[in-house]
Design an enzyme around this catalytic site. Structure first.
Site, short mmCIF file in Angstrom:
data_model
loop_
_atom_site.label_atom_id
_atom_site.label_comp_id
_atom_site.label_asym_id
_atom_site.label_seq_id
_atom_site.Cartn_x
_atom_site.Cartn_y
_atom_site.Cartn_z
N HIS A 1 0.67 -1.38 -0.58
CA HIS A 1 0.54 0.01 -0.16
C HIS A 1 1.33 1.16 0.29
O HIS A 1 0.53 2.18 -0.86
CB HIS A 1 -0.99 -0.19 1.20
CG HIS A 1 -1.59 0.95 1.53
ND1 HIS A 1 -2.92 1.56 0.58
CD2 HIS A 1 -1.72 2.06 2.58
CE1 HIS A 1 -4.02 2.43 0.54
NE2 HIS A 1 -2.99 3.15 1.25
N GLU B 1 -2.39 -5.35 -4.02
CA GLU B 1 -2.36 -4.92 -2.75
C GLU B 1 -4.08 -5.57 -3.16
O GLU B 1 -3.87 -5.94 -1.87
CB GLU B 1 -2.66 -3.39 -3.00
CG GLU B 1 -2.88 -3.12 -1.69
CD GLU B 1 -3.74 -1.42 -1.68
OE1 GLU B 1 -4.33 -0.82 -0.65
OE2 GLU B 1 -3.13 -0.81 -2.35
N ASN C 1 -3.65 29.56 9.19
CA ASN C 1 -4.57 31.13 9.73
C ASN C 1 -4.11 32.38 8.31
O ASN C 1 -4.81 32.98 7.90
CB ASN C 1 -3.30 32.15 10.85
CG ASN C 1 -4.45 31.46 11.88
OD1 ASN C 1 -4.46 30.57 11.81
ND2 ASN C 1 -2.76 32.00 13.13
#
Lengths: 167, 654
Positions: free
Chosen positions: B47, B69, B388
């Site tokens: 993965h 996978e 911010n």
């Protein structure tokens, strides 16, 4: 069998006996568990740390490591005359992976105490709060005050003290 | 090194690690097919590889790891049981990953064809897979792929005159002792040239476990006809087909060339992998400590001041060696700050999208190097500042247009070195911080009074943003989910011995500047004497030292100041700053007063000391847990004679 007997004897001793370093602050005898002590050194030149709590005498260089030195008498709030400066020693103890030196007036001896001879401390012993004590050892002629270093030297405790002083 | 190749380096390092994990765990899986922990470990590694490959846009590798996978997922969900086939399949897959990664290292492109294998995986996933790969291979013309090792062998054996052949040998159907015949074919082939590979392999032939066809890859100087003739001479050989595999030769040759003319390759591929070693950071810390010890002792030696030529010579040599050593250790610990910057564009993009804003994040100086331990700590504060900036700084597109700004806001993230400091700036062209509102809030919270606010300048008011509780009050958006406020930003930066500044102007923007030391462990310092004690002041904080006369000192609003090159600088007494128990003001009686001019943020402050000693390298040591938060003292160092000198934290002085 004899060998078994010996083993058993050794075991009982291990459980029941503890070793303490006996030191003096003023005239009073105190004990600290030998397992907590790293070494005992004579007082060396120390560097004063401004703005540190007043019981911190300063810092020293112990083989490349910088460790603070605590004036135990001040820390415990004891009065009484300082002994002979010549005899003053520093007991280096290890707490939470850091080293701290405790300055005491003299180091007397090492003693063994049986568990049965260690009593829980009364509320106040000679002006010292019970929180700072781990017990009282009964010696033949007098009492040995056993200190709880974890409490005396813990960071929280010191921060707390700091705050109180500021207020 | 450009940024892309730096990511490549990381990719190669990490893929090598994951391949190792895959190989080890699949091996273990072979013995413990039911161990879920191992299956999970394999799954995770696959993965992670997929994620990395996808990030780097390596489509084949992504596809391949994705399929693997999926297989593992089925195994994990007990839909597929681990059989030898699956183990083989997995190993084959790992080899393909390796081949692709090698391709990328060599040429930057995924050359190897993996479609066959991926198809096989897909069939397995559909449940229609039967273990028929051997049969299929036997039937197909391109019967076997060559592994890297075999290609290497070919390239080693290959002379200019040689050819690579793929030979199909068909035995008579009524042939007896097929194994013997097969063996003879192999033996003959070996005589004719270098037998690279046979399908079925030798062992299988000896076990008589094969059909009637044997495929060979042979490197030989003989021509096709000759080889065919020789092989047909063997009893029971029905037919021999000989194919010239020139592409293999070419490939092999190419590889050969690459090896011999390594230099020329550099022009073709944009990346060369230098061998690296991963080391536990703790070991580096220990190394740094040891270098520190060495430095201390070197300083002690220097202090001996023996007047001998040999001594002087040795000291000089020692000085050079320790400096170099220090430099190298620091270099080892340095990593480019881009390592944390690379996460930011995504964060900014997602947040801007969420808020309906248009933001362009520009990054400059990602290659600037900083001590590893500092970089690790920096990510969170920077993320906070960036959030911010997007959240409160940059305005909505419509609003920006009204203000006559570009619809798209710009955030500039810039890192550069300035002397022995690293400066990181985050600048936005947004609305700016409303200073008065901030001050009003500070009053509301009881941090200060209206009167005090009156006398404050912008800078001081802005600093309220670093007060705990204040900055976070209207930032409950919790987009970060970390609960990091501006106060935490300040605290982290200061714990790294750095400083944060803010500048802000309404509707022009806000700029945060973080300055950090290059390294935490060793620094240059000026040693000064205050009241008989020696203190160290980090050189980074000092702008200059000078001697003044008492006459130079003037008074402005009760504060002692001096005028230095047209700027007024307040001066403070060291002893008083440190609360030393001495009589203050004695310096005014001296004829000459030593003053250290300290940069404290944008301001300068003159610190009066008793004596200026020398400049030297100091090893910064902590005062231990016991003495944290001692004001104006940031640590200690051991000086030449073994004494402890305290390091002044001059940032907050005066």
């Amino acid at each position: 069998m004899l060998s078994n007997l010996n083993k058993k004897a050794a075991k009982t001793v291990q459980i029941e006996e503890k070793q303490f370093i006996v030191f003096l602050i003023g005239e009073e005898q105190f004990g600290v568990d030998v397992k907590q002590a790293r070494e005992i050194i004579t007082t060396t030149d120390l560097t004063f740390v401004p703005k540190a709590p007043d019981f911190v005498k300063g810092v020293i260089n112990l083989r490349g490591e910088i460790i603070p030195i605590i004036d135990l008498k001040r820390r415990l709030g004891l009065n009484g005359s300082t002994g002979d400066v010549e005899n003053q020693k520093i007991i280096v103890v290890e707490l939470d992976n850091s080293l701290i030196g405790m300055q005491v007036d003299d180091v007397k001896e090492m003693i063994r105490l049986y568990k049965k001879d260690i009593a829980t401390p009364p509320k106040i012993v000679k002006g010292i709060n019970r929180d700072y004590l781990s017990g009282v050892g009964k010696l033949e002629d007098k009492l040995l005050i056993l200190l709880n270093l974890n409490k005396i030297l813990s960071e929280e405790e010191i921060l707390e003290l700091d705050r109180m002083e500021m207020e | 090194m450009d940024t892309n190749s730096q990511y490549l380096q990381m990719f190669f390092d990490e893929s090598a690690e994951y391949l190792q994990i895959l190989n080890e765990n699949v091996l273990m899986l072979e013995d413990n097919p039911d161990d879920e922990e191992i299956i999970n470990a394999v799954f995770r590694a696959a993965h992670s590889l997929k994620g990395m490959a996808a990030t780097m846009n390596f489509s084949k590798l992504t596809n391949l790891t994705h399929k693997i996978e999926n297989i593992l997922d089925k195994v994990r969900n007990k839909e597929l049981h681990i059989t030898e086939d699956i183990i083989d399949l997995l190993f084959a897959g790992i080899d393909y990953i390796k081949t692709l990664v090698d391709d990328l290292k060599k040429s930057g492109e995924e050359v190897t064809d993996i479609s066959g294998y991926v198809e096989k995986l897909t069939r397995y996933l559909d449940g229609s897979y039967q273990s028929d790969d051997n049969n299929k291979d036997r039937g197909s013309q391109n019967s076997f792929k060559l592994t890297e090792k075999e290609k290497k062998q070919i390239s080693l054996k290959l002379q200019e005159t040689d050819s690579v052949y793929q030979i199909k040998v068909v035995l008579k159907e009524d042939c007896l002792l097929k194994n013997v015949r097969g063996y003879m074919v192999l033996k003959k082939a070996q005589e004719l040239g270098f037998l690279v590979k046979s399908n079925p392999p030798k062992d299988t032939i000896e076990d008589e476990d094969f059909g009637f066809e044997i495929y060979l890859i042979l490197v030989s100087s003989l021509n096709k006809e000759k080889i065919r003739e020789e092989l047909l001479n063997i009893v029971d050989v029905e037919e021999v087909e000989c194919l010239n595999l020139d592409f293999v030769k070419k490939e092999a040759k190419d590889e050969d060339n690459e090896k011999t003319v390594n230099r020329s390759k550099k022009n073709l591929s944009n990346f060369e992998v230098s061998p690296t070693v991963r080391v536990d950071i703790k070991k580096l810390d220990n190394l740094m400590n040891m270098v520190g010890e060495l430095l201390i002792n070197k300083t002690r030696l220097e202090g001996l001041k023996i007047s001998s030529e040999i001594y002087q010579d040795i000291i000089q040599q020692l000085d050079r060696v320790t400096m170099e050593l220090h430099h190298i250790v620091m270099q080892i610990r340095m990593v480019p700050i881009g390592g944390i910057f690379n996460r930011f564009p995504r964060i900014v993009r997602d947040l801007a999208k969420e808020l309906g804003k248009e933001v362009d994040l520009r990054i400059e100086g990602a290659e600037t190097e900083l001590d590893r331990s500092i970089i690790d700590e920096l990510a969170d504060p920077l993320i906070h500042i960036l959030r911010n900036a997007v959240d409160h700084g940059i305005e909505l597109p419509g609003e920006r247009e009204k203000k006559g700004k570009n619809r798209t806001g710009t955030i500039l993230l810039k890192a550069y070195q300035k002397g022995s400091e690293i400066i990181i700036e985050v600048e936005d062209d947004g609305t700016g911080i409303n200073v008065d509102q901030l001050a009003a809030k500070a009053v509301e919270m009881g941090l200060t009074t209206h009167e005090e606010i009156e006398s404050m300048d912008e800078r001081e008011k802005l600093f309220f943003i670093f007060h705990p509780g204040l900055s976070t009050s209207d930032e409950v958006t919790d987009i970060s989910g970390r609960g990091v406020g501006m106060d935490v930003v300040k605290r982290i930066v200061e714990s790294l011995d750095g400083q944060v500044f803010i500048e802000s102007e309404k509707d022009v923007g806000t700029r945060f500047t973080i300055s950090l030391p290059l390294t935490l462990a060793i620094t240059q310092a000026l040693m000064v004497k205050v009241n008989q004690e020696i203190f160290a002041i980090p050189l980074g904080a000092i702008s200059e030292t000078l001697m003044i006369n008492p006459d130079d000192i003037r008074q402005v609003r009760g504060q002692d100041v001096i005028v230095l090159r047209d700027s007024t600088i307040p001066i403070v007494e060291g002893a008083r700053q440190l609360n030393l128990e001495v009589e203050y003001g004695n310096f005014k009686k001296k004829a000459e007063i030593p003053v250290v001019i300290i940069n404290s943020g944008e301001r300068q402050v003159g610190l009066i000391v008793d004596e200026l000693l020398n400049q030297q390298e100091i090893v910064i040591k902590s005062l231990g847990n016991y003495l944290v938060n001692i004001k104006n003292i940031s640590g200690a160092t051991i000086v030449g004679d073994g004494d402890v000198a305290l390091i002044l934290d001059v940032r907050n002085i005066a």
